[in-house]
Design a protein around this motif. Structure first.
Motif, short mmCIF file in Angstrom:
data_model
loop_
_atom_site.label_atom_id
_atom_site.label_comp_id
_atom_site.label_asym_id
_atom_site.label_seq_id
_atom_site.Cartn_x
_atom_site.Cartn_y
_atom_site.Cartn_z
N LEU A 106 0.82 -1.21 0.00
CA LEU A 106 0.00 0.00 0.00
C LEU A 106 0.86 1.26 0.00
O LEU A 106 0.59 2.21 -0.75
CB LEU A 106 -0.94 -0.01 1.21
N VAL A 107 1.89 1.28 0.84
CA VAL A 107 2.77 2.46 0.88
C VAL A 107 3.54 2.58 -0.42
O VAL A 107 3.71 3.68 -0.97
CB VAL A 107 3.71 2.38 2.10
N GLY A 108 4.06 1.45 -0.93
CA GLY A 108 4.78 1.51 -2.21
C GLY A 108 3.89 2.00 -3.33
O GLY A 108 4.33 2.78 -4.19
N ASN A 109 2.65 1.57 -3.35
CA ASN A 109 1.71 2.06 -4.36
C ASN A 109 1.50 3.56 -4.23
O ASN A 109 1.46 4.29 -5.24
CB ASN A 109 0.39 1.32 -4.20
N ALA A 110 1.36 4.06 -2.99
CA ALA A 110 1.16 5.50 -2.77
C ALA A 110 2.39 6.29 -3.21
O ALA A 110 2.27 7.37 -3.81
CB ALA A 110 0.85 5.76 -1.30
N LEU A 111 3.60 5.79 -2.92
CA LEU A 111 4.82 6.50 -3.29
C LEU A 111 5.03 6.49 -4.81
O LEU A 111 5.51 7.48 -5.37
CB LEU A 111 6.02 5.87 -2.60
N LYS A 112 4.69 5.39 -5.46
CA LYS A 112 4.91 5.30 -6.91
C LYS A 112 3.91 6.12 -7.69
O LYS A 112 4.25 6.77 -8.68
CB LYS A 112 4.81 3.84 -7.35
N HIS A 113 2.66 6.07 -7.28
CA HIS A 113 1.60 6.65 -8.11
C HIS A 113 0.99 7.92 -7.51
O HIS A 113 0.28 8.63 -8.23
CB HIS A 113 0.48 5.62 -8.31
N GLY A 114 1.22 8.17 -6.24
CA GLY A 114 0.62 9.35 -5.60
C GLY A 114 1.60 10.49 -5.50
O GLY A 114 2.53 10.65 -6.30
N ARG A 115 1.41 11.31 -4.48
CA ARG A 115 2.25 12.48 -4.26
C ARG A 115 2.33 12.73 -2.76
O ARG A 115 1.39 12.43 -2.03
CB ARG A 115 1.66 13.69 -4.98
N ALA A 116 3.46 13.22 -2.33
CA ALA A 116 3.65 13.49 -0.92
C ALA A 116 2.66 14.57 -0.45
O ALA A 116 2.23 15.41 -1.25
CB ALA A 116 5.08 13.92 -0.67
N PRO A 117 2.33 14.59 0.82
CA PRO A 117 2.79 13.63 1.84
C PRO A 117 1.98 12.34 1.81
O PRO A 117 0.79 12.35 1.52
CB PRO A 117 2.57 14.38 3.14
N VAL A 118 2.65 11.22 2.11
CA VAL A 118 1.98 9.93 2.28
C VAL A 118 1.82 9.68 3.77
O VAL A 118 2.80 9.75 4.54
CB VAL A 118 2.78 8.80 1.62
N LEU A 119 0.60 9.41 4.19
CA LEU A 119 0.28 9.27 5.60
C LEU A 119 -0.13 7.83 5.90
O LEU A 119 -0.92 7.24 5.16
CB LEU A 119 -0.86 10.22 6.00
N VAL A 120 0.41 7.28 7.00
CA VAL A 120 0.03 5.95 7.49
C VAL A 120 -0.45 6.11 8.92
O VAL A 120 0.27 6.64 9.77
CB VAL A 120 1.19 4.95 7.42
N SER A 121 -1.67 5.66 9.19
CA SER A 121 -2.22 5.74 10.55
C SER A 121 -2.87 4.41 10.89
O SER A 121 -3.26 3.64 10.01
CB SER A 121 -3.26 6.87 10.65
N ALA A 122 -2.91 4.13 12.19
CA ALA A 122 -3.53 2.89 12.66
C ALA A 122 -4.19 3.13 13.99
O ALA A 122 -3.75 3.99 14.78
CB ALA A 122 -2.49 1.77 12.78
N ARG A 123 -5.25 2.40 14.25
CA ARG A 123 -5.93 2.50 15.54
C ARG A 123 -6.65 1.18 15.82
O ARG A 123 -7.04 0.46 14.90
CB ARG A 123 -6.93 3.66 15.57
N GLY A 124 -6.79 0.88 17.10
CA GLY A 124 -7.52 -0.31 17.51
C GLY A 124 -9.00 0.00 17.65
O GLY A 124 -9.37 1.07 18.15
N THR A 125 -9.85 -0.90 17.21
CA THR A 125 -11.30 -0.75 17.34
C THR A 125 -11.84 -1.91 18.18
O THR A 125 -11.10 -2.81 18.58
CB THR A 125 -11.98 -0.74 15.96
N GLU A 126 -13.15 -1.88 18.43
CA GLU A 126 -13.76 -2.95 19.20
C GLU A 126 -13.64 -4.29 18.49
O GLU A 126 -13.57 -5.35 19.11
CB GLU A 126 -15.23 -2.63 19.45
N ASN A 127 -13.62 -4.24 17.16
CA ASN A 127 -13.63 -5.48 16.39
C ASN A 127 -12.27 -5.88 15.84
O ASN A 127 -12.11 -7.00 15.36
CB ASN A 127 -14.62 -5.36 15.22
#
Length: 478
Positions: free
Chosen positions: A383-404
């Motif tokens: 996913l990050v490689g795809n964003a860097l190759k085809h997208g444009r900065a800034p590339v953001l990665v976030s994560a969070r825990g949910t109930e499920n």
């Protein structure tokens, strides 16, 4: 559909069984009503005719017995008296009857009915013959018999002016008709009930092969291609069952051939990918040597070396992806779950590939989830490689825990994916060209990422942003 009093739509039964039962019942009801109506009318006509014949016979017989002089009186004859009319009336009287006798100015009436109750039409027709008429008087049905008495002189008959009107009550006939109506109603209800039972049994018998065909078709849809049905009889349903069996056999043969071809294709891809690894390793070693010497080579030669290095790297990525895809196709991909610190896993993925300075990470430090670390690394890297190759900065990665489970988001700020390409971004070898630079990838990265997420029991979705594209990974808690 019909509307009830509240205006709500009520769905009528539209199933084949319901329509068969309704049609059969309607035919039975119609036939019962028709037969009962015809039978009732015939019985009513017979009773009325019998009552008329009896009444006319009674009146005619008593009138023929008249002995007192009436009509044109001859020499020596005296005019009839009120007593004569009374005697005639009493002779015509009977249980429940009413009698009216009229002769010129004399009138005799016995019973609850009088001359006022005689219908005008019947009064006029009584001058010619014995006539009858049914009439409801005071909510009761009566048979009125009217007649004028004729006096015969030789072969001729002359009217005398004496008229009689006898009212015969039809209570017994009405009682018989009411009883008959009740019997016919009960019989009709019994016939309808029997017809309904027969319709249900017949519909069940007729629809049983259809249900079997439906169950067999459902089994075929679920992958049980060896499903067949026994053929009974030689009717249309038997022919349909036979054709279903032929179609199922042809489908099973076609699917078997397709599965064999698919298995051969998967083995071919896996074998070729593995066979390419050895020469690729040698090429990579040579490429590393050339890379070290590229700076000391002439400019044209150096550019050629760099092009070869890029293509070798691309070939290496393609082969690794093909090997990974072949594992999923062969069903050999497995999960090795263990507690994983999501922040460390994301940072390690980026650092190994040299992306840590190009990507902004927002992950809680203590977030730990049971995952397969290698497959989670593949998901993030693709996913990050795809964003860097085809997208444009800034590339953001976030994560969070949910109930499920765990939710990971990767977003770039490029021109985004064309709307018509969004449904296909996870297809193998699909590359969206609009608004992006020429793809250097294999076209398998996003497909592999989704396969690894699904192996965890999760999903990956994509949504356009303004600007850019957002990929969301959801992995359930193990």
């Amino acid at each position: 559909m019909i509307r009830n009093r509240l205006g709500r739509l009520i769905r009528l039964p539209i199933g084949l069984r319901a329509r068969l039962v309704i049609t059969f019942t309607l035919v039975a009801v119609t036939a019962s009503v028709l037969v009962a109506t015809i039978g009732f009318e015939l019985a009513k006509t017979a009773l009325v005719e019998r009552a008329e014949d009896t009444a006319v016979d009674v009146v005619s017989r008593e009138l023929d017995r008249i002995t007192f002089p009436i009509g044109r009186l001859r020499q020596g004859e005296a005019s009839p008296t009120a007593q004569n009319l009374e005697q005639l009336g009493q002779a015509l009287d009977g249980p429940g009857r009413s009698v009216v006798v009229e002769y010129r100015d004399l009138l005799y009436a016995d019973g609850p009915l009088t001359m006022d109750d005689v219908p005008n039409e019947l009064y006029g027709r009584a001058k010619q013959n014995v006539v009858t008429q049914l009439r409801v008087i005071r909510n009761e049905l009566w048979l009125v018999v009217g007649s004028e008495v004729y006096r015969r002189a030789g072969s001729t008959a002359e009217p005398t002016g004496l008229r009689t009107f006898v009212f015969f009550p039809l209570r017994d006939e009405q009682s018989q008709l009411a009883a008959l109506r009740g019997k016919l109603t009960q019989g009709g209800a019994s016939i309808v009930a029997i017809a309904l039972v027969v319709a249900l049994l017949s519909a069940r018998q007729v629809l049983l092969p259809v249900r079997r065909l439906s169950a067999a078709a459902q089994a075929l849809g679920q992958g049980r291609l060896d499903t067949r049905l026994p053929v009974h009889g030689q009717d249309e349903l038997a022919e349909l069952t036979s054709r279903f069996n032929d179609a199922a056999a042809a489908l099973e043969l076609s699917v078997s051939e397709l599965r064999a071809l698919e298995a051969m294709s998967r083995r071919f891809v896996a074998d070729v990918s593995h066979e390419l690894r050895t020469p690729l390793t040698a090429m990579t070693a040579v490429a590393d040597v050339l890379n070290d010497e590229a700076e000391r080579l002439p400019e044209d030669t150096a550019q050629a070396v760099r092009l070869v290095l890029r293509e070798i790297e691309r070939l290496r990525e393609l082969i690794e992806h093909l090997i990974e895809i072949s594992r999923f196709d062969a069903g050999t991909a497995t999960l090795n779950l263990e507690p994983v610190n999501v922040s460390d896993a994301v940072q390690g993925c980026l650092e190994v590939r040299g992306w840590d300075e190009d990507v902004q990470v927002s992950v809680p430090p203590g977030l730990t989830v049971n995952l397969d670390p290698r497959r989670f690394d593949i998901i993030v890297a693709n996913l990050v490689g795809n964003a860097l190759k085809h997208g444009r900065a800034p590339v953001l990665v976030s994560a969070r825990g949910t109930e499920n489970g765990l939710e990971v988001k990767v977003r770039d700020h490029g021109k985004g994916i064309p709307p018509e390409a969004l449904p296909h971004v996870f297809d193998r070898f699909f590359k969206a060209g609009a608004g992006r630079t020429r793809s250097q990838g294999s076209g398998l990265g996003l497909s592999i990422a989704r396969a690894n997420a699904q192996l965890h029991g999760g999903t990956i979705s994509v949504r356009p942003q303004s600007p850019g594209t957002l990929f969301t990974v959801w992995l359930p808690r193990a």
